[in-house]
Write a protein that holds these residues in place. Structure first.
Motif, mmCIF file in Angstrom:
data_model
loop_
_atom_site.group_PDB
_atom_site.id
_atom_site.type_symbol
_atom_site.label_atom_id
_atom_site.label_comp_id
_atom_site.label_asym_id
_atom_site.label_seq_id
_atom_site.Cartn_x
_atom_site.Cartn_y
_atom_site.Cartn_z
ATOM 1 N N VAL A 186 1.455 2.812 10.230
ATOM 2 C CA VAL A 186 2.476 1.793 10.488
ATOM 3 C C VAL A 186 2.000 0.428 10.014
ATOM 4 O O VAL A 186 2.730 -0.317 9.344
ATOM 5 N N SER A 187 0.763 0.075 10.321
ATOM 6 C CA SER A 187 0.252 -1.253 9.965
ATOM 7 C C SER A 187 0.040 -1.422 8.465
ATOM 8 O O SER A 187 -0.074 -2.549 7.979
ATOM 9 N N SER A 188 0.028 -0.307 7.742
ATOM 10 C CA SER A 188 -0.191 -0.394 6.293
ATOM 11 C C SER A 188 1.089 -0.723 5.520
ATOM 12 O O SER A 188 1.042 -0.923 4.308
ATOM 13 N N GLY A 189 2.224 -0.799 6.194
ATOM 14 C CA GLY A 189 3.494 -1.115 5.525
ATOM 15 C C GLY A 189 4.106 -2.380 6.090
ATOM 16 O O GLY A 189 4.158 -2.567 7.312
ATOM 17 N N ASP A 190 4.601 -3.247 5.233
ATOM 18 C CA ASP A 190 5.161 -4.522 5.676
ATOM 19 C C ASP A 190 6.435 -4.350 6.502
ATOM 20 O O ASP A 190 6.756 -5.197 7.339
#
Length: 515
Positions: free
Chosen positions: A73-77
């Motif tokens: 989740v944190s890897s996508g804006d």
């Protein structure tokens, strides 16, 4: 005695596979022209939310996989986690992401990369909004066979003529009664049997809320509505008796049916007048809530150690997230009791979540003793074809387990309501007496005892009422009736049941597959 409950249909989801149970092949992300359905829960920038289940043989592995999901989740804006919806014990989480980040799929298989391609993902489901269903209200008892009526057309198409409606109650066949009449019909009064102390029982009401009313006080004036009650439709899931106040009345009715204590009016006393009540507000005051809210409420109730959770809600569409939550609750020893649905003349088959093998599904009858009771025209039936709810066959064969009074019934909440929503807590009340007595301890013992000791309803088909009407007197004494439901059926009821069997079976499957 033959036990008539749902047919077991095992449907496994292996690690790495993905089920979008709410999406048909023509509305799957990645297909040209796809847009979320109207009931999708949409957040800012037109991003849907998704309910995700991770694999794991134990809680430690599930915790590690949820951490990996958080990293994804944190890897996508454009991705966000909804932290309040993460549940380590069951490996469930809800997140917000564009459909393209979930994956691309054609009609047969997933293509390329995306969340669905990760090895630790077990299932993904689009988060949707579901609502309470109101029963139909035909004005006369001849509505069933009037020209053009859907029930008449379908049954005449798939059987030899239209089965008689004798044994089915329409609006004009229903009389208003107070709760005492439902307790009498299910042999749950002190005249019928010595009633156990119910102060050891805790019931959860997953509904529009539960108001802290006087009928939920104990003999010393202290509320039996638990402070741990939680509101899942508001931000941050507030906790407390005030947080779950019901602005609709539906949840209050169910709580009063289950646990009202009314020393000044015995006609409105509930089945479990000393039980504790956990309010799980999973539907708003308009009667709608998301799959994520409902699943979270089910899991929370299980974690609070309730004995029974009553769910008087449903949808014609299967939900993997709800089914997973119910499986988790059953593993914790909770007994989920669910309304079968109020849409017999349209979607017909037992609704979700009542169609899950992890519940006891309850149909509705008139408020009368079993020998006189009629199956309500709105009450959904079985056996489910497993096709029309997008379950991939998981619900095939699902049936009502039992049926209970649910027509024009008044509870201590002050409302007179009709539906399987009312029948559900009546059956849950009988089950709660079994819990108090020690005869029932989990879902399977509840199903076994309720169905084994149920009294047959001769004017109804077992496709409509399962094993019959729950009997507290039989359950608490361990008595089985002399005749089971199927053997007791009238010829008219048996013919109606045969038509439903036929409609559920191969001819219907062939018709669906021909389109």
């Amino acid at each position: 005695m033959t036990r008539h409950s749902r047919r077991q249909f095992l449907y496994s989801i292996g690690a790495g596979s993905v089920t979008l149970a709410s999406l048909s092949p023509t509305t799957t992300p990645g297909i040209t022209g796809w847009s979320p359905p109207d009931d999708a829960v949409i957040h800012s920038d037109d991003r849907p939310s998704w309910i995700v289940s991770v694999s794991g043989s134990d809680e430690t592995e599930r915790e590690d996989n949820l951490a990996a999901l958080a990293d994804w989740v944190s890897s996508g804006d454009d991705r966000e986690s909804i932290d309040a919806r993460e549940h380590t014990a069951s490996g469930m989480a809800t997140l917000i992401a564009p459909p393209g980040d979930i994956g691309v799929r054609n009609r047969e298989r997933w293509l390329g990369e995306g969340l669905q391609s990760l090895s630790y993902i077990e299932s993904i489901e689009l988060n949707r909004t579901v609502s309470l269903a109101d029963p139909l209200t035909p004005g006369t008892s001849s509505e069933w066979t009037s020209p053009g009526a859907l029930e008449s057309v379908l049954l005449s198409t798939f059987s030899e003529g239209v089965p008689e409606a004798d044994g089915v109650a329409f609006d004009s066949d229903m009389e208003q009664d107070a709760m005492l009449a439902a307790r009498e019909a299910t042999a749950a009064t002190s005249v019928d049997v010595t009633l156990p102390d119910t102060s050891t029982v805790t019931v959860a009401v997953g509904d529009t809320g539960v108001t802290d009313a006087a009928y939920l006080d104990d003999s010393e004036g202290n509320t039996r509505l638990l402070a741990e009650s939680k509101n899942f439709v508001e931000s941050n899931d507030p906790t407390g008796t005030d947080a779950v106040a019901d602005g609709n009345g539906h949840g209050d009715w169910c709580a009063a049916c289950l646990a009202a204590r009314t020393p000044s009016d015995a006609s409105l006393e509930g089945f479990l007048p000393a039980a504790s009540v956990l309010g799980a507000k999973v539907l708003n005051d308009e009667g709608s809530g998301s799959l994520s809210d409902i699943a979270a409420g089910i899991r929370y109730a299980a974690d609070q150690g309730v004995d029974i959770i009553n769910l008087s809600l449903g949808s014609p569409q299967f939900s993997t997230a709800i089914d997973n939550a119910l499986a988790y609750s059953a593993e914790q020893g909770v007994i989920p009791i669910v309304a079968a649905g109020n849409d017999r003349q349209a979607s017909r088959w037992v609704a979700t979540p009542a169609s899950s093998e992890h519940t006891i599904a309850v149909g509705s009858t008139t408020v009368a003793p079993p020998e006189d009771a009629l199956s309500a025209y709105y009450s959904n039936i079985g056996p489910h074809n497993g096709l029309t709810d997008n379950s991939g066959g998981e619900t095939a064969g699902a049936m009502p387990d039992v049926a209970a009074p649910g027509c024009k019934l008044e509870s201590a909440s002050g409302d007179v309501l009709t539906g399987t929503s009312m029948a559900g807590p009546v059956a849950a009340g009988v089950a709660g007496l079994g819990v108090a007595d020690g005869r029932i301890s989990d879902l399977e013992s509840a199903r076994e005892e309720l169905t084994r000791t149920a009294e047959p309803i001769p004017k109804a088909a077992h496709e409509e009422v399962g094993a019959g009407m729950p009997s507290a007197a039989n359950l608490l004494s361990g008595t089985e009736p002399d005749e089971d439901q199927e053997d007791a059926e009238t010829d008219e009821a048996a013919a109606r049941g045969a038509a439903y069997d036929y409609l559920s079976g191969s001819r219907y499957t062939q018709l669906v597959n021909s389109f």
